[in-house]
Design a protein around this motif. Structure first.
Motif, PDB file in Angstrom:
ATOM      1  N   THR A   4       0.830  -1.200   0.000  1.00 31.02           N
ATOM      2  CA  THR A   4       0.000   0.000   0.000  1.00 31.02           C
ATOM      3  C   THR A   4       0.865   1.249   0.000  1.00 31.02           C
ATOM      4  O   THR A   4       0.614   2.200  -0.747  1.00 31.02           O
ATOM      5  N   LEU A   5       1.891   1.259   0.839  1.00 31.87           N
ATOM      6  CA  LEU A   5       2.724   2.462   0.898  1.00 31.87           C
ATOM      7  C   LEU A   5       3.429   2.701  -0.425  1.00 31.87           C
ATOM      8  O   LEU A   5       3.520   3.830  -0.897  1.00 31.87           O
ATOM      9  N   TYR A  43       0.454   9.346  -4.269  1.00 30.47           N
ATOM     10  CA  TYR A  43       0.195  10.628  -3.594  1.00 30.47           C
ATOM     11  C   TYR A  43       1.339  11.599  -3.845  1.00 30.47           C
ATOM     12  O   TYR A  43       1.123  12.770  -4.163  1.00 30.47           O
ATOM     13  N   VAL A  44       2.570  11.077  -3.713  1.00 29.94           N
ATOM     14  CA  VAL A  44       3.743  11.930  -3.952  1.00 29.94           C
ATOM     15  C   VAL A  44       3.743  12.437  -5.391  1.00 29.94           C
ATOM     16  O   VAL A  44       3.901  13.638  -5.648  1.00 29.94           O
ATOM     17  N   ILE A  52      -3.151  12.612   3.793  1.00 33.39           N
ATOM     18  CA  ILE A  52      -2.210  11.509   4.017  1.00 33.39           C
ATOM     19  C   ILE A  52      -2.854  10.272   4.666  1.00 33.39           C
ATOM     20  O   ILE A  52      -2.560   9.155   4.250  1.00 33.39           O
ATOM     21  N   PRO A  53      -3.745  10.408   5.653  1.00 34.07           N
ATOM     22  CA  PRO A  53      -4.339   9.189   6.232  1.00 34.07           C
ATOM     23  C   PRO A  53      -4.999   8.309   5.189  1.00 34.07           C
ATOM     24  O   PRO A  53      -5.006   7.078   5.307  1.00 34.07           O
ATOM     25  N   SER A  54      -5.535   8.930   4.132  1.00 34.00           N
ATOM     26  CA  SER A  54      -6.230   8.114   3.130  1.00 34.00           C
ATOM     27  C   SER A  54      -5.258   7.197   2.395  1.00 34.00           C
ATOM     28  O   SER A  54      -5.677   6.206   1.796  1.00 34.00           O
ATOM     29  N   ALA A  92      -8.900   5.817  11.953  1.00 35.05           N
ATOM     30  CA  ALA A  92      -9.395   6.908  12.800  1.00 35.05           C
ATOM     31  C   ALA A  92      -8.244   7.569  13.539  1.00 35.05           C
ATOM     32  O   ALA A  92      -8.167   8.798  13.626  1.00 35.05           O
ATOM     33  N   VAL A  93      -7.322   6.751  14.067  1.00 30.75           N
ATOM     34  CA  VAL A  93      -6.164   7.302  14.781  1.00 30.75           C
ATOM     35  C   VAL A  93      -5.348   8.191  13.843  1.00 30.75           C
ATOM     36  O   VAL A  93      -4.966   9.313  14.191  1.00 30.75           O
ATOM     37  N   LEU A  94      -5.114   7.700  12.620  1.00 30.57           N
ATOM     38  CA  LEU A  94      -4.325   8.474  11.667  1.00 30.57           C
ATOM     39  C   LEU A  94      -5.006   9.793  11.327  1.00 30.57           C
ATOM     40  O   LEU A  94      -4.359  10.835  11.220  1.00 30.57           O
ATOM     41  N   ILE A  95      -6.327   9.733  11.154  1.00 32.13           N
ATOM     42  CA  ILE A  95      -7.046  10.958  10.788  1.00 32.13           C
ATOM     43  C   ILE A  95      -6.939  11.984  11.911  1.00 32.13           C
ATOM     44  O   ILE A  95      -6.651  13.164  11.679  1.00 32.13           O
ATOM     45  N   VAL A  96      -7.134  11.531  13.146  1.00 27.89           N
ATOM     46  CA  VAL A  96      -7.026  12.458  14.277  1.00 27.89           C
ATOM     47  C   VAL A  96      -5.614  13.039  14.345  1.00 27.89           C
ATOM     48  O   VAL A  96      -5.418  14.240  14.525  1.00 27.89           O
ATOM     49  N   MET A  97      -4.619  12.166  14.116  1.00 27.22           N
ATOM     50  CA  MET A  97      -3.229  12.605  14.207  1.00 27.22           C
ATOM     51  C   MET A  97      -2.897  13.637  13.120  1.00 27.22           C
ATOM     52  O   MET A  97      -2.290  14.672  13.393  1.00 27.22           O
ATOM     53  N   PHE A  98      -3.328  13.362  11.898  1.00 28.67           N
ATOM     54  CA  PHE A  98      -2.973  14.278  10.813  1.00 28.67           C
ATOM     55  C   PHE A  98      -3.782  15.572  10.868  1.00 28.67           C
ATOM     56  O   PHE A  98      -3.343  16.597  10.351  1.00 28.67           O
ATOM     57  N   ASN A  99      -4.946  15.531  11.503  1.00 28.85           N
ATOM     58  CA  ASN A  99      -5.642  16.788  11.759  1.00 28.85           C
ATOM     59  C   ASN A  99      -4.805  17.675  12.648  1.00 28.85           C
ATOM     60  O   ASN A  99      -4.682  18.875  12.413  1.00 28.85           O
ATOM     61  N   LEU A 100      -4.232  17.065  13.668  1.00 26.23           N
ATOM     62  CA  LEU A 100      -3.368  17.821  14.578  1.00 26.23           C
ATOM     63  C   LEU A 100      -2.140  18.340  13.830  1.00 26.23           C
ATOM     64  O   LEU A 100      -1.767  19.511  13.959  1.00 26.23           O
TER      65      LEU A 100
END
Lengths: 332, 335
Positions: free
Chosen positions: B115-116, B123-124, B268-270, B311-319
């Protein structure tokens, strides 16, 4: 003041047109004037009379399209600024001619420090090193009266008040010791006490640095206090120009006369309402073929509707574009 | 700034717990049975025993805290054990997939690289194309380049990957035979030739996904540039005698990047969510494909864990986006 001095800036027959949907707007029509060394020329007129557009045309600062400079010659230091290559023009901008804009709240870039913004022209026009530019930037801030200048170089524009930002703008315009400073309504966006400070500052700087200044405003009171000579604009044309005392004492053009009566006086009885000039200034879809003030003019005669008046001489450095004032009969 | 970050991190703890609970209850209330795909010949009481063996006999107020404990305590303990050779976990039960009967996190670790590589690279590439396109489109607004950019963006927005992906396969794999249509996950890069092979098998999925990213980000970039090109400070920069290059790429771009960086960070979380459809088309067995298989098989622990990780990633990248905003815009202060 410096009568008979050499002209540093000479503008002849400038014509600027904006292309808009379904036609054109003739914002500047055949404007000619000159600026002597060390002189302070006031430019007055209503909003939309072409004052700012004229000055921005000189330095090619209008976005094109829509703006199109059709004709004219702008002689500065032996070169026609409308014809020179972009690199030369850039050297003139900010280097030989400084520009101060109306709204200090939006005229500075919010994401760069004030010091950086002052140092930018110093480094590109005068090739100063970083530390030399910094020293000069500090000097400039002190010159325009900003306290603890060294520390404030690292502040961002939002940390300055409106008046202080306008001082920064002036410092930027003065950075490279320009021969000419064009100030486009530099005090309009400021409150009255700050206005007075900025006007005093500009007077001081002009005397200290000996540069020529073009001061655009619609405030006749300001002009009376600082200008050597005044140019009145209407409908994208120069309708009258004269030394300041002559203009206020002996205005020839009906528009200038009307403008002067609109200045409220403290000595008058309170009950009097503010004087207004009835009607709207024109928006010209084509080059004027008649006097553009005739619809609002109390003294219009038939010829005013047939021909656009040229500028008639009225003695020493005084001219006005008016058939009535020049006593031209209808026969012409 | 530091206090702000700490405060935001503390606030995110109850938020994440609430999210975990909502996901858990949604899966709990959703119809579906992990035994549904078992042969019909298995007697009902045996199926019931199998369900109980999976832990489904317990009520939700037992299973939810258990999952929380496994996610936040047991799994990190195993991770530390394998990294430093300690023995914190002590043989406690990990989160186990219903389908594969192996630990969920091991499967995720297997799927992550594909995936990465594919989605991350797209994405890049997408951002790298979008930024210059947006800048030039705005600077030359309504030019041929801008019109073309607008048209391509419209295609990127409106053509779904299940169409563009298949179209690319038909053209480049079937007709021309230039590129492989199936992504070979077992392929490992050891020398130049195998690297070229890796690039070739990545080209099509990366392009399909990059088109979507480019379409989005270039529009943001263009709008932000247009907002700033008309500002008074641009005229000031020109009046100072700055060259067009400096005016546009320094004064205007620096201001325009502020909103765009936020959008990029939030996207990025997506990447970690994988590209469910594109991964299916090109047979990339990444996280998106894993999630689909888990959903189809009623693999509740897998779905629960993957969804919560997103969900964790989304919260983190919002921050992170908020912090970047403060870094790039001096007017924003969090103290």
């Amino acid at each position: 003041m410096p009568d008979g001095a050499q002209a540093v800036l000479d503008v002849r027959g400038l014509q600027t047109v904006f292309k808009v949907r379904g036609g054109e707007v003739h914002a500047v029509n055949d404007v000619s004037f000159d600026l002597k060394a060390g002189e302070l020329l006031g430019v007055v007129g209503e909003s939309g009379s072409g004052k700012s557009v004229t000055m921005m045309s000189l330095l090619g600062l209008l976005p094109s399209p829509p703006a199109d400079i059709r004709q004219g010659r702008v002689t500065f230091e032996g070169k026609d600024l409308l014809q020179v290559d972009p690199a030369t023009l850039r050297d003139v901008r900010g280097g030989r001619i400084g520009f101060v804009f109306q709204d200090p709240m939006t005229s500075l870039n919010p994401v760069f420090t004030v010091g950086y913004q002052i140092m930018e022209p110093l480094r590109s026009h005068m090739n100063l090193s970083k530390s030399a530019a910094r020293d000069r930037a500090q000097e400039l801030l002190e010159l325009v009266g900003i306290p603890s200048a060294r520390a404030r170089l690292d502040d961002y524009p939002h940390q300055f008040s409106g008046g202080m930002r306008q001082r920064v703008m002036i410092a930027i315009a003065l950075a490279c010791d320009p021969k000419v400073l064009i100030a486009d309504e530099p005090t309009t966006a400021l409150d009255v006490t700050i206005q007075a400070q900025i006007i005093e500052l500009m007077k001081d700087l002009r005397d200290k640095l000996g540069m020529a200044v073009i001061w655009i405003t619609h405030d006749l009171g300001v002009i009376a206090g600082i200008a050597d000579r005044v140019m009145v604009m209407y409908g994208g044309q120069v309708v009258e120009q004269a030394p300041v005392k002559e203009l206020f004492g002996n205005p020839k053009h009906p528009y200038t006369q009307a403008l002067l009566t609109t200045i409220p006086k403290l000595s008058e009885e309170r009950a009097r309402r503010l004087t207004v000039i009835e009607g709207q200034p024109p928006i010209l879809g084509e080059a004027p073929s008649a006097c553009s003030f005739r619809d609002r003019c109390p003294r219009a005669i038939p010829i005013c509707a047939r021909r656009n008046p040229p500028r008639f001489e009225f003695g020493d450095r005084h001219d006005a574009a008016c058939f009535v004032a020049a006593e031209v009969s209808d026969a012409g | 700034m530091l206090t702000y970050i700490i405060r935001r991190l503390l606030i995110s703890i109850p938020a994440l717990l609430l999210i975990a609970f909502v996901i858990f209850m949604l899966l709990e209330l959703a119809p579906g049975d992990p035994m549904a795909s078992m042969p019909l010949t298995i007697p009902a009481e045996v199926k019931q025993q199998m369900r109980e063996a999976l832990g489904l006999g317990e009520p939700w107020w037992v299973r939810f805290p258990l999952w929380l404990k496994q996610f936040f305590i047991v799994e990190p303990a195993y991770w530390i054990d394998s990294a430093f050779g300690t023995d914190l976990a002590g043989g406690q039960q990990r989160i186990i997939s219903f389908q594969s009967r192996s630990p969920v996190f091991d499967t995720i670790a297997e799927r992550m690289p594909q995936t990465l590589w594919v989605v991350g690279m797209s994405y890049v590439v997408g951002v790298a194309i979008a930024l210059p396109v947006g800048i030039i489109s705005a600077y030359r607004q309504y030019s041929v380049f801008d019109q073309a950019g607008t048209f391509v963006s419209m295609i990127g927005f409106s053509v779904p990957p299940f169409f563009s992906g298949v179209l690319l396969i038909v053209i480049f794999s079937v007709s021309l035979g230039w590129l492989p249509s199936i992504y070979d996950t077992t392929h490992s890069v050891t020398d130049w030739d195998s690297f070229v092979f890796q690039l070739r098998q990545m080209v099509m999925p990366v392009m399909v996904l990059a088109l979507q990213t480019t379409a989005q980000i270039s529009r943001y970039m263009r709008a932000a540039m247009l907002d700033n090109l008309g500002q008074d400070y641009v005229r000031t920069a020109r009046a100072k005698g700055m060259s067009e290059r400096i005016v546009v790429l320094k004064h205007v771009l620096r201001n325009s990047m502020i909103p765009v960086i936020t959008v990029i960070a939030l996207g990025i979380p997506s990447i970690f969510g994988g590209a469910i459809i594109t991964e299916q088309i090109f047979k990339v067995n990444g996280l998106g494909q894993l999630l689909i298989i888990a959903l189809q098989g009623n693999d509740i622990p897998m779905v629960m864990t993957l969804t919560f990780l997103f969900a964790v990633l989304i919260v983190m990248f919002n921050l992170i986006a908020d912090v970047l905003y403060g870094v790039f815009d001096p007017r924003i202060r969090y103290d």
